[in-house]
Motif scaffolding. Sequence first.
Motif: not given
Length: 367
Positions: A222, A229, A236, A231, A218-219, A265
């Motif tokens: 981002l 925040h 992903y 996504i 996720l990081h 997120s």
Amino acid sequence: MPIASFHPQQAERLAALYDYEILETEREREFDEIVQLAAASCGTAISVINFIDAERQWFKAETGLGVRETPLATSLCSHVILEDEFVEIHDTLLDQRMSDNPLCCGDPGLRFYAGALLKTADGLPLGTLCVLDYEPKELTPLQRDTIRVLASQVMAQLDLRKTLRHAEMLRKEVDHRVKNSLQSLSSLVRLSGRKAQAEETIEALATIGSRIDAVAMLHEELYRTDAGHVIELGRYLENLISHFRQIAPDNVTLNFQGTETKVTSNEAVAVGTLINEFVANAFKHAFPDNRFGQIDIVVTRNGDDGLIRVNCRDDGVGLSEDTDLSTGGLGMQIAAVISAELDAKLDVDTKSDGLNVTVEFASKISE
């Protein structure tokens, strides 16, 4: 011809100028439009945005001049940065600083000058926004205010760009540290899992590792998309599944079908952890003795009520008949916890030819 003295804070002034990283940049429409407007508003032949370097005067934008830099020896603005915030010289040949300047004495010579300082918040002058003409003249109060306002806009552009550049540098540093921290934590968890003896401990550490992997992925998403925040869940998860395909056993096929839909997120991490847990357990338990099989992950969003449905299924051996789905295996407990995080409906269907886990939830991001 008198040459302008160095500014009293010349070292600090030059350091501030270089910190903007504006010198030697290409021409840009935003600045070209400012000098064009300045010249048109004041009825002059020339307008420039200039910066006074150590040994030259460099033009970020100009109209009516045709060059990008001139030596300081002939610079009118090198005198101006030593004076007030706004300088107007009605006739340069009547000004002792410029009366014998080749640019003013030539044919045609620059006879009129008016400029507003480009200065930092600390008051350090970097250059000017100025207008020039080949005959003496005098600006109106409105024309003077126009030059001042346009000069402020030049500095606003420069300050914004510097702030964004520094923010990007900080973001890269934070990204680097977060990546290192997550990698170190992941390595520590895996090392502890190898040393653990109890099966429950091993499974718990594996689940923690899956959570860390989901957060790390996720990081990366981002940072790559700069989406804040919010996504794109499909993209992903596609990256997450690609990671699992790289480590999948040769006898297992991993399929993913998703739709591009926006979630928070926190919701993305929860869904990623659920899929992580399901896939990892399927790799480990669903296909004993190297039997061939497949895992399917399908994510859809209902167009009527907007509910997001995440379906994880395999065609493996399924759960044993005596498994209590409410209290059984750690994997089922993790699925229950994640469902609670998402305020989701959880459905588990186990049979001899596989396991089917579905969660359905409403995202806080509406579409």
